[in-house]
Design a protein around this motif. Structure first.
Motif, PDB file in Angstrom:
ATOM      1  N   ASP A   1       1.064  -1.622  -0.137  1.00 48.79           N
ATOM      2  CA  ASP A   1      -0.338  -0.418  -0.072  1.00 48.79           C
ATOM      3  C   ASP A   1       0.639   1.361  -0.452  1.00 48.79           C
ATOM      4  O   ASP A   1       1.935   1.249   0.521  1.00 48.79           O
ATOM      5  CB  ASP A   1      -1.080  -0.290   1.216  1.00 48.79           C
ATOM      6  CG  ASP A   1      -0.636   0.583   2.408  1.00 48.79           C
ATOM      7  OD1 ASP A   1       0.634   0.878   2.577  1.00 48.79           O
ATOM      8  OD2 ASP A   1      -0.850   0.282   3.544  1.00 48.79           O
ATOM      9  N   ARG A   2       0.233   2.273   0.399  1.00 49.05           N
ATOM     10  CA  ARG A   2       0.922   4.198  -0.174  1.00 49.05           C
ATOM     11  C   ARG A   2       1.857   4.201   1.245  1.00 49.05           C
ATOM     12  O   ARG A   2       2.908   4.391   0.856  1.00 49.05           O
ATOM     13  CB  ARG A   2       0.137   4.533  -0.691  1.00 49.05           C
ATOM     14  CG  ARG A   2       0.462   5.775  -1.259  1.00 49.05           C
ATOM     15  CD  ARG A   2      -1.411   6.443  -2.633  1.00 49.05           C
ATOM     16  NE  ARG A   2      -1.426   5.323  -3.272  1.00 49.05           N
ATOM     17  CZ  ARG A   2      -2.832   6.308  -4.177  1.00 49.05           C
ATOM     18  NH1 ARG A   2      -3.256   7.085  -3.876  1.00 49.05           N
ATOM     19  NH2 ARG A   2      -2.381   5.811  -4.772  1.00 49.05           N
ATOM     20  N   SER A   3       1.285   3.774   2.031  1.00 42.18           N
ATOM     21  CA  SER A   3       1.864   3.806   3.395  1.00 42.18           C
ATOM     22  C   SER A   3       3.321   3.003   3.350  1.00 42.18           C
ATOM     23  O   SER A   3       4.389   3.504   4.113  1.00 42.18           O
ATOM     24  CB  SER A   3       0.837   4.040   4.329  1.00 42.18           C
ATOM     25  OG  SER A   3       1.112   3.078   4.765  1.00 42.18           O
ATOM     26  N   GLY A   4       2.877   1.785   3.189  1.00 43.34           N
ATOM     27  CA  GLY A   4       3.865   0.293   2.775  1.00 43.34           C
ATOM     28  C   GLY A   4       3.640   0.001   3.995  1.00 43.34           C
ATOM     29  O   GLY A   4       4.339  -0.829   4.852  1.00 43.34           O
ATOM     30  N   THR A   5       3.136   0.061   5.118  1.00 43.59           N
ATOM     31  CA  THR A   5       2.270  -0.749   6.004  1.00 43.59           C
ATOM     32  C   THR A   5       2.065  -2.070   5.284  1.00 43.59           C
ATOM     33  O   THR A   5       2.413  -3.093   6.579  1.00 43.59           O
ATOM     34  CB  THR A   5       1.701  -0.551   7.485  1.00 43.59           C
ATOM     35  OG1 THR A   5       0.404   0.611   6.943  1.00 43.59           O
ATOM     36  CG2 THR A   5       2.616   0.747   7.818  1.00 43.59           C
ATOM     37  N   PHE A   6       1.342  -2.068   4.507  1.00 44.37           N
ATOM     38  CA  PHE A   6       0.424  -3.243   3.863  1.00 44.37           C
ATOM     39  C   PHE A   6       1.172  -4.032   3.048  1.00 44.37           C
ATOM     40  O   PHE A   6       1.422  -3.342   1.362  1.00 44.37           O
ATOM     41  CB  PHE A   6      -1.424  -2.226   3.978  1.00 44.37           C
ATOM     42  CG  PHE A   6      -1.805  -3.679   3.627  1.00 44.37           C
ATOM     43  CD1 PHE A   6      -2.542  -4.933   3.637  1.00 44.37           C
ATOM     44  CD2 PHE A   6      -2.111  -3.864   1.635  1.00 44.37           C
ATOM     45  CE1 PHE A   6      -3.068  -5.684   2.569  1.00 44.37           C
ATOM     46  CE2 PHE A   6      -2.747  -5.039   1.066  1.00 44.37           C
ATOM     47  CZ  PHE A   6      -3.453  -5.513   2.085  1.00 44.37           C
ATOM     48  N   LYS A   7       0.948  -5.339   3.576  1.00 45.45           N
ATOM     49  CA  LYS A   7       1.586  -5.680   2.317  1.00 45.45           C
ATOM     50  C   LYS A   7       1.326  -7.073   1.809  1.00 45.45           C
ATOM     51  O   LYS A   7       0.952  -7.851   3.809  1.00 45.45           O
ATOM     52  CB  LYS A   7       3.924  -5.979   2.348  1.00 45.45           C
ATOM     53  CG  LYS A   7       4.409  -4.920   2.826  1.00 45.45           C
ATOM     54  CD  LYS A   7       5.940  -5.651   2.378  1.00 45.45           C
ATOM     55  CE  LYS A   7       6.463  -3.750   2.690  1.00 45.45           C
ATOM     56  NZ  LYS A   7       6.696  -3.030   3.325  1.00 45.45           N
ATOM     57  N   VAL A   8       0.834  -8.040   0.927  1.00 48.35           N
ATOM     58  CA  VAL A   8       1.026  -9.069   0.967  1.00 48.35           C
ATOM     59  C   VAL A   8       0.967  -9.721  -0.219  1.00 48.35           C
ATOM     60  O   VAL A   8       1.274  -9.255  -2.026  1.00 48.35           O
ATOM     61  CB  VAL A   8      -0.940  -9.172   1.090  1.00 48.35           C
ATOM     62  CG1 VAL A   8      -1.382  -7.720  -0.523  1.00 48.35           C
ATOM     63  CG2 VAL A   8      -1.912 -10.469   0.697  1.00 48.35           C
ATOM     64  N   ASP A   9       1.216 -11.052  -0.626  1.00 46.86           N
ATOM     65  CA  ASP A   9       1.601 -11.768  -1.500  1.00 46.86           C
ATOM     66  C   ASP A   9       0.417 -12.637  -2.232  1.00 46.86           C
ATOM     67  O   ASP A   9      -0.603 -13.128  -1.831  1.00 46.86           O
ATOM     68  CB  ASP A   9       2.309 -12.917  -0.601  1.00 46.86           C
ATOM     69  CG  ASP A   9       3.715 -14.008  -2.032  1.00 46.86           C
ATOM     70  OD1 ASP A   9       3.088 -12.951  -2.973  1.00 46.86           O
ATOM     71  OD2 ASP A   9       3.319 -15.380  -1.673  1.00 46.86           O
ATOM     72  N   ALA A  10      -0.106 -12.233  -3.692  1.00 47.15           N
ATOM     73  CA  ALA A  10      -1.222 -12.237  -4.092  1.00 47.15           C
ATOM     74  C   ALA A  10      -1.058 -12.206  -5.259  1.00 47.15           C
ATOM     75  O   ALA A  10      -0.388 -11.731  -6.104  1.00 47.15           O
ATOM     76  CB  ALA A  10      -2.667 -11.497  -3.612  1.00 47.15           C
ATOM     77  N   GLU A  11      -2.524 -12.961  -5.893  1.00 49.27           N
ATOM     78  CA  GLU A  11      -2.351 -12.484  -7.339  1.00 49.27           C
ATOM     79  C   GLU A  11      -3.092 -12.011  -8.170  1.00 49.27           C
ATOM     80  O   GLU A  11      -4.213 -11.658  -7.297  1.00 49.27           O
ATOM     81  CB  GLU A  11      -3.010 -14.583  -7.678  1.00 49.27           C
ATOM     82  CG  GLU A  11      -2.737 -14.552  -8.702  1.00 49.27           C
ATOM     83  CD  GLU A  11      -3.136 -16.187 -10.051  1.00 49.27           C
ATOM     84  OE1 GLU A  11      -3.895 -15.965 -10.527  1.00 49.27           O
ATOM     85  OE2 GLU A  11      -3.223 -16.421  -8.641  1.00 49.27           O
ATOM     86  N   PHE A  12      -3.524 -10.986  -8.723  1.00 53.97           N
ATOM     87  CA  PHE A  12      -4.660 -10.712  -9.023  1.00 53.97           C
ATOM     88  C   PHE A  12      -6.191 -11.367  -9.738  1.00 53.97           C
ATOM     89  O   PHE A  12      -5.446 -12.052 -10.974  1.00 53.97           O
ATOM     90  CB  PHE A  12      -3.769  -9.447 -10.335  1.00 53.97           C
ATOM     91  CG  PHE A  12      -4.439  -8.160 -11.179  1.00 53.97           C
ATOM     92  CD1 PHE A  12      -5.294  -7.633 -10.211  1.00 53.97           C
ATOM     93  CD2 PHE A  12      -5.169  -8.687 -11.881  1.00 53.97           C
ATOM     94  CE1 PHE A  12      -6.951  -6.868 -11.427  1.00 53.97           C
ATOM     95  CE2 PHE A  12      -6.076  -7.735 -13.153  1.00 53.97           C
ATOM     96  CZ  PHE A  12      -6.727  -7.008 -12.187  1.00 53.97           C
ATOM     97  N   ILE A  13      -6.978 -10.718  -9.635  1.00 54.48           N
ATOM     98  CA  ILE A  13      -8.424 -11.565 -10.029  1.00 54.48           C
ATOM     99  C   ILE A  13      -8.785 -10.603 -11.057  1.00 54.48           C
ATOM    100  O   ILE A  13      -9.097 -10.985 -12.007  1.00 54.48           O
ATOM    101  CB  ILE A  13      -9.015 -11.495  -8.885  1.00 54.48           C
ATOM    102  CG1 ILE A  13      -8.816 -12.701  -7.780  1.00 54.48           C
ATOM    103  CG2 ILE A  13     -10.560 -13.035  -9.837  1.00 54.48           C
ATOM    104  CD1 ILE A  13      -9.336 -13.412  -6.439  1.00 54.48           C
ATOM    105  N   GLY A  14      -8.686  -9.493 -10.931  1.00 56.88           N
ATOM    106  CA  GLY A  14     -10.060  -8.119 -11.036  1.00 56.88           C
ATOM    107  C   GLY A  14      -9.668  -6.940 -10.592  1.00 56.88           C
ATOM    108  O   GLY A  14      -9.893  -6.375  -9.473  1.00 56.88           O
TER     109      GLY A  14
END
Length: 68
Positions: A10-23
């Protein structure tokens, strides 16, 4: 994991998630996390780099959601 999986930040750099783009719909980016959970993140919360990635895949412009 899937080769389409990537690290979203995320923009603040606090939220990170390993994920695949669905839509992308109604200003939200839909992601499928590595643990199987599906989430929707507001486009204006994601980093410009992530939005550029979505643009490249979908062909849609997300300029209005990017930080200046």
């Amino acid at each position: 994991g899937s080769k389409k999986s990537r690290l979203w930040v995320d923009r603040s750099g606090t939220f990170k998630v390993d994920a695949e783009f669905i839509g992308c719909a109604k200003g939200k980016i839909h992601l499928h996390k590595a643990n199987g959970v599906k989430i929707a993140v507001a486009a204006d919360k994601l980093s410009n780099e992530d939005l550029a990635y979505v643009e490249k895949i979908t062909g849609f412009s997300l300029e209005k959601f990017k930080a200046n």
